[in-house]
Write an enzyme that holds these catalytic residues in place. Sequence first.
Site, PDB file in Angstrom:
ATOM      1  N   SER A 218      34.959  39.088  37.006  1.00  0.00           N
ATOM      2  CA  SER A 218      34.539  39.323  38.369  1.00  0.00           C
ATOM      3  C   SER A 218      33.198  38.659  38.650  1.00  0.00           C
ATOM      4  O   SER A 218      33.079  37.442  38.528  1.00  0.00           O
ATOM      5  CB  SER A 218      34.527  40.821  38.647  1.00  0.00           C
ATOM      6  OG  SER A 218      34.779  41.072  40.010  1.00  0.00           O
ATOM      7  N   ASP A 324      45.665  40.539  42.386  1.00  0.00           N
ATOM      8  CA  ASP A 324      44.273  40.954  42.548  1.00  0.00           C
ATOM      9  C   ASP A 324      43.930  40.911  44.037  1.00  0.00           C
ATOM     10  O   ASP A 324      43.867  39.834  44.638  1.00  0.00           O
ATOM     11  CB  ASP A 324      43.360  40.012  41.760  1.00  0.00           C
ATOM     12  CG  ASP A 324      41.926  40.510  41.669  1.00  0.00           C
ATOM     13  OD1 ASP A 324      41.532  41.343  42.504  1.00  0.00           O
ATOM     14  OD2 ASP A 324      41.203  40.051  40.762  1.00  0.00           O
ATOM     15  N   HIS A 355      43.004  43.695  39.594  1.00  0.00           N
ATOM     16  CA  HIS A 355      41.684  43.276  39.100  1.00  0.00           C
ATOM     17  C   HIS A 355      41.457  43.892  37.714  1.00  0.00           C
ATOM     18  O   HIS A 355      40.703  44.856  37.553  1.00  0.00           O
ATOM     19  CB  HIS A 355      40.631  43.757  40.093  1.00  0.00           C
ATOM     20  CG  HIS A 355      39.313  43.054  40.023  1.00  0.00           C
ATOM     21  ND1 HIS A 355      39.164  41.716  40.260  1.00  0.00           N
ATOM     22  CD2 HIS A 355      38.063  43.520  39.748  1.00  0.00           C
ATOM     23  CE1 HIS A 355      37.892  41.379  40.154  1.00  0.00           C
ATOM     24  NE2 HIS A 355      37.204  42.465  39.832  1.00  0.00           N
TER      25      HIS A 355
END
Length: 677
Positions: A218, A324, A355
Amino acid sequence: MPTSTRTTTRRALTVAATAVLAAALLTPAEAHGTPAAAHGTPAAAHGTAGDGRTPRESRPVYSYAGAVREAVWVDTGLDGDGDGRTDRVAADIVRPREPARQGRKIPVIMDASPYYSCCGRGNESQTKTYDAHGHVVRMPLFYDNYFVPRGYAVVGVDLAGTSRSDGCVDVGGPSDIRSAKAVIDWLNGRARAYTTRTGSTTVEATWTNGRTGMIGKSWDGTIANGVAATGVKGLRTVVPISAISSWYDYYFAKGAPLYDSGPDWLAGYVESPEARARCAAVLRRLAEGAPRTGDWTGLWTARDYVKDAGRVRASVFLVHGMQDLNVRTKHLGQWWDALARHGVKRKIWLSQTGHVDPFDFRRAAWVDTLHRWFDHELLGYDNGVDREPMADVERHPDRWVTSPVWPPRGTGTATLRPAPGARAGVGTLALRRAHGTETFTDDPRLSETDWAARAGTPTPEKAAFLTGPLTRGLRLAGSSRVRVTATPTASTAHLSAVLVDLGPDTVRDYADAGEGITTLTDRTCWGASTAGDSACFARTEARTAAVRYTIVSRGWADLGNHASDRKGVPLTPGRAYTITLDLAATDHLVPAGHRLALIVAGTDKDLIDPPPSSAGGGDGAPALTLDLSRTSARVPVLGGAAAFARATAGAPPATTRPAAPAQGLGAPHGEHRVPAN
């Protein structure tokens, strides 16, 4: 992500983790009950093995318990907080003690993050912990436990404005990138570091050869992308997991807002208490530079790494969940394509998850592959990882296929064209251009799951176009584009385009809180442990659901951006406008017997915000009329248009009779405003 039930559960698991210790130097084979091979002499970890042959694998021959743990503060050369002193970022280091004593220099695995103090890393939200001397005791994740005994240093960098670093949070901007780049420069003798945050005693990285691999999920992986795009010398490889490639595309889709906040909110979420007291001006600049109109500004240019893909020297190993909905796979697709244009060495894993880190959806294979990747890229071992298939794709939960290259050879664009059907609102999808119109009314109370569940039924909030049941399977691999010509009845209008596989399947439940995984209570161990840093992590398994349709890809836009991706204008009701929606990258097989659907609608609830003209829904919402002769979808299909023609030849027509809603996953959740964990 903001505090939630999932976060609370992870923190509870973190507490439990400290009570479980792994056996010293436990390997993945030992963790699964298989006797490990003899580890040989320390020379086997680097260079030439004792029998004179070049090794193919680094082995855990160094003491993790006896590793050097130290902290340095690297001068970034910037003064983001305006205190008259250049900012220093904290870098915590765990490295084996023995190589330096033997005169051997080692490479570095680095994770630069804003989350080490505020929010934690991984499925168990681990934060850094320290001893009385300020040396790191627990470095989150398994990287140090596993790789330090194998002769790597692991470095955790606190981005500027977070945890123990100076400066202000820059949300992917120059200060964020400089935070990590400066550490790589220091590792290669080009920057200055100090033993304390404010002192004058300098320290050099005499123990490393400067070869660095960056990794992270991320925001952390985003920083790896951004640093790679600077072309910094010494960075040999990056492993971005669910990472952003352009921050504009995290907040907007061609003017359509994806969240009700901007980078200033995100900066405030992660900044340290010290930064909060001195960085108000920076937060104002972030807010002013990211107007909620969705117009492109200089702030977004400074946070667009795609434009600098030609500067990337490092190899890139990308990992992303195809479902995601936090960091959408548009980031993956545009970054991958840009790297390909510049001949960058690449590898990719695509999962069915949301995610989620690969450590939590394919743990054993991930640790093994990452180990071989770093051995090859940082130690130069000829272990064959570079000759393996470029792509691993999760076709069904825990069932993976490979491709020598990605998208696979033979993939071509099929231009699919909608046509009116026997009933208004549900048409056909084929290769031949057709004439006609379809009209729908934006309803921000409904989402892509509502549309897909009734794809074959006329409903007022969407226009759906279906193939008949396919006679052959179709593989879609890459990024699609949908070109729409629409006439609105209001001065503002948002558009969504969704590709849907209509047919039964069992998939990972990415709409669940775990986004495709369930966290269990037992643990597996990956490396060595100390009393303060366990190498054992909660095991996970796939969380699956039986469905009657699968969302394959989606994209959004503000119709006001029809003339420019970078600036929107008011619409003239009754006038036709043409715009192209960029759909997220995917790799999906639509099996024989299933139907492929293109759905065009307005606001996708919880995934984009509604325009002012339809925010309340109901009778006042704008209607849009599609000109089907000027609407099409350019879809990457293995075999191209010819494969689509074969798969639809002889297929019965798409059904348009009313039917009960098809079973799917829960509604998409758009609460992510923090690309975290």
